[in-house]
Design an enzyme around this catalytic site. Structure first.
Site, short mmCIF file in Angstrom:
data_model
loop_
_atom_site.label_atom_id
_atom_site.label_comp_id
_atom_site.label_asym_id
_atom_site.label_seq_id
_atom_site.Cartn_x
_atom_site.Cartn_y
_atom_site.Cartn_z
N ASP A 158 -7.68 -40.20 -54.62
CA ASP A 158 -6.92 -40.83 -53.78
C ASP A 158 -6.93 -39.88 -52.46
O ASP A 158 -6.47 -39.19 -52.65
CB ASP A 158 -5.63 -41.25 -53.99
CG ASP A 158 -4.58 -42.38 -53.58
OD1 ASP A 158 -4.36 -43.19 -53.13
OD2 ASP A 158 -3.20 -41.91 -53.30
N GLU A 214 -11.67 -41.47 -51.47
CA GLU A 214 -11.60 -41.65 -50.44
C GLU A 214 -11.19 -40.79 -49.37
O GLU A 214 -10.14 -40.41 -49.26
CB GLU A 214 -9.90 -42.69 -51.08
CG GLU A 214 -9.30 -43.31 -49.90
CD GLU A 214 -8.40 -44.02 -50.05
OE1 GLU A 214 -7.68 -44.74 -49.07
OE2 GLU A 214 -7.01 -43.01 -50.79
C1 BGC Z 1 -3.96 -45.77 -52.05
C2 BGC Z 1 -2.45 -46.52 -51.57
C3 BGC Z 1 -1.77 -46.36 -52.02
C4 BGC Z 1 -1.86 -44.76 -51.38
C5 BGC Z 1 -0.56 -43.55 -51.63
C6 BGC Z 1 -4.46 -44.62 -50.27
O1 BGC Z 1 -4.94 -43.79 -50.48
O2 BGC Z 1 -5.00 -46.64 -51.33
O3 BGC Z 1 -2.60 -47.58 -52.35
O4 BGC Z 1 -0.68 -46.57 -51.50
O5 BGC Z 1 -3.04 -43.77 -51.45
O6 BGC Z 1 -0.84 -43.23 -52.85
#
Ligand code: BGC
Length: 553
Positions: free
Chosen positions: A205, A244
């Site tokens: 993440d 990500e």
């Molecule tokens: C996730 C989100 C989340 C955020 C905080 C992100 O990039 O995809 O769904 O709210 O991280 O953890």
């Protein structure tokens, strides 16, 4: 040695299916999805053909950010089951040949995590330095605020201990200080724990925030990613990090490990995704074609993860204001469909107006793009969103198994969408029986994608289709070639493609019946239906198409 079929580099042509245990299937009739329910549905997933499940966070949480606010990294949210249920699920998934990865959310914890409670207990707390504190934070740069509808600063004053703490996301999600070696060790331990329980890797993440965001003490931010990856590889050769990383391509290559490929194994192609939506909005393939040409090749053994939708808003942050407006106008004109001024809280089928031909074309495009496709649960049956749910939750609706929902025998935790995307219109059971359904289309696309590793890791060349509405490309690997064409507009098109080196070859359709020969001069005419798609296997004269694909070595 090129071990194409051995799955040593399984991620390079995996099909990743993201799901939230909470909304997938309720196994104990309390209205909340759980590991027992998910385990019952493994055969459905195996039958669909996906090869890797990505589980959204399933850890204990106060649930103020749908589980992305964790209070214990080492166990299961009791609402979703027990560690025992998790292990049974893992065993069943492995038995059906499915790998499993999970969200690794370690940029921050919940403010209810015992670590944070301890850290905020006073400036002398032994855990103080596990988070990022400041007496005088720098003024906020509005670009750093991820959730502008809820936060106006990334610093929050902590009355009790008299300092500000950093939170890149919501104020209830304090950032961990990965500059602290103890924190890095603990993160490594979390990875080790879940790998020991069978996970094949993690979807990481918010990677840029994790290593770079105002974190004064991390001298070599990328070293941390390389350390994590090295640790994983020591323990399990095929373990991966799926990152990500929503940054421009030139910065993104650093996250793969600058040519070395020793950091994030796969990065999501956020730019390609946004350009695909712009292309669909314009019925003009040029933005996507340009992105494909500009996209750097991933280092050896790394891969792009391609997607059209995910569990968050459809972010359009990398488009210009005018381009974003075009996508809004086409696919999310009303204000309640938009979010954070930069995205859409909708699922793909509703955005494409429920037009099955167009929806099928969009997913065919996804599976044919070079990389590893990642889909979000329910996409395979064309589920819609529920705009009555708050913010990004709109797209995280319960899975629609049968005409009456089938998610739970109790009142489900989240409302089921009504109207033309309600379960009586859109559900897995009906689509299994219908050979023309979207579900059957997904099964075919996945089967063909797996049979054509050229698509995933071959050399991709965007072809001149002579018509802006058509994206045509070819993927070549080890002397085998697949040619693909997609018509983004709703009128039929004939395109002419010049296929150098394939003169006299036969092109056999992989999605429908049909074949065409490439004339000796090398230019072939391909008719495309409105929103038509063609996947064509090239085979030399006298070689059967089935024998013309990439061979194992
Ligand atoms: C996730 C989100 C989340 C955020 C905080 C992100 O990039 O995809 O769904 O709210 O991280 O953890």
């Amino acid at each position: 040695m090129r071990l194409t079929y051995t799955s040593d580099v399984w991620w390079k042509n995996a099909v990743v299916y993201c799901l939230d245990v909470e909304t997938f299937k309720d196994g104990n009739d309390d209205g909340v999805g759980d590991f027992r329910g998910l385990t019952q549905q493994i055969d459905y997933l195996a039958g669909l053909g996906v090869t890797c499940l990505w589980l959204m966070p399933f850890f204990p949480t106060p649930n103020r950010d749908d589980g992305y606010d964790i209070t214990d990294f080492y166990t299961i949210d009791p609402r979703l089951g027990t560690l025992g249920d998790f292990v049974e699920f893992m065993r069943t998934a492995h038995d059906r040949g499915l790998r499993v990865i999970a969200d690794l959310v370690v940029n921050h914890t919940s403010d209810q995590h015992p670590w944070f409670k301890e850290a905020r207990s006073g400036k002398d707390s032994p855990r103080r330095d596990w988070y990022v504190w400041s007496d005088t934070p720098e003024p906020d740069d509005p670009k750093q605020i991820v959730f502008p509808d809820k936060e106006d600063s990334i610093w929050e004053y902590d009355e009790g201990s008299g300092q500000y703490y950093l939170h890149s996301f919501y104020r209830h999600q304090p950032d961990l200080n990965v500059g602290n070696p103890e924190v890095r060790d603990e993160i490594t331990r979390i990875l080790g724990f879940w790998m020991e329980l069978g996970l094949s890797g993690f979807r990481v993440d918010a990677v840029p925030f994790l290593i770079e965001n105002v974190n004064p003490k991390l001298a070599e931010p990328h070293e941390f990613l390389a350390d994590l990856r090295a640790f994983m590889t020591r323990r399990m050769g095929g373990a991966i990090l799926l990152g990500e990383v929503n940054v421009p391509y030139e910065e993104l290559v650093k996250f793969f490990g600058d040519g070395l490929g020793d950091q994030i194994t796969m990065c999501f192609d956020f730019i390609g995704m946004q350009k695909a939506w712009l292309s669909m909005a314009r019925n003009d393939a040029t933005p996507l074609a340009d992105a494909l040409r500009e996209r750097p090749a991933p280092p050896k053994d790394c891969q792009w993860a391609v997607f059209l939708r995910n569990h968050d808003e459809l972010t359009l942050d990398k488009l210009t204001d005018e381009e974003r407006q075009e996508v809004f106008d086409a696919f999310g004109p009303s204000e309640d469909m938009q979010i954070f001024g930069r995205g859409l809280r909708r699922r793909l089928p509703t955005m494409l107006g429920g037009d099955l031909r167009r929806i099928k074309m969009a997913y065919s495009l996804l599976f044919s793009l070079p990389g590893t496709p990642v889909i979000f649960y329910g996409e395979e049956i064309g589920m819609g969103e529920n705009l009555d749910e708050e913010g990004r939750m709109a797209v995280r609706v319960p899975m629609q198994w049968t005409s009456d929902g089938g998610f739970s025998r109790a009142e489900p935790v989240r409302e089921i969408p009504e109207g033309s995307f309600a379960p009586d219109r859109v559900n897995a059971a009906d689509q299994k029986r219908d050979t023309h359904s979207l579900l059957r289309w997904f099964q075919l696309l996945i089967e063909r994608y797996r049979e054509c590793p050229e698509l995933a890791w071959g050399e991709c060349t965007v072809l001149d289709a002579g018509h802006p509405a058509v994206l045509a490309h070819r993927c070549d690997a080890d002397g085998a070639t697949v040619v693909v064409a997609h018509n983004l507009c709703d009128t039929a098109r004939d395109v002419e493609l010049t296929l150098t080196g394939l003169e006299g070859y036969q092109l056999t359709d992989l999605l429908v019946d049909g074949a065409v020969e490439v004339p000796e001069k090398g230019t072939v005419r391909l008719p495309l239906d409105p929103h038509g798609t063609r996947w064509l296997r090239a085979s030399p004269p006298k070689i059967a198409p089935e024998d013309a694909s990439v061979k194992s070595h």
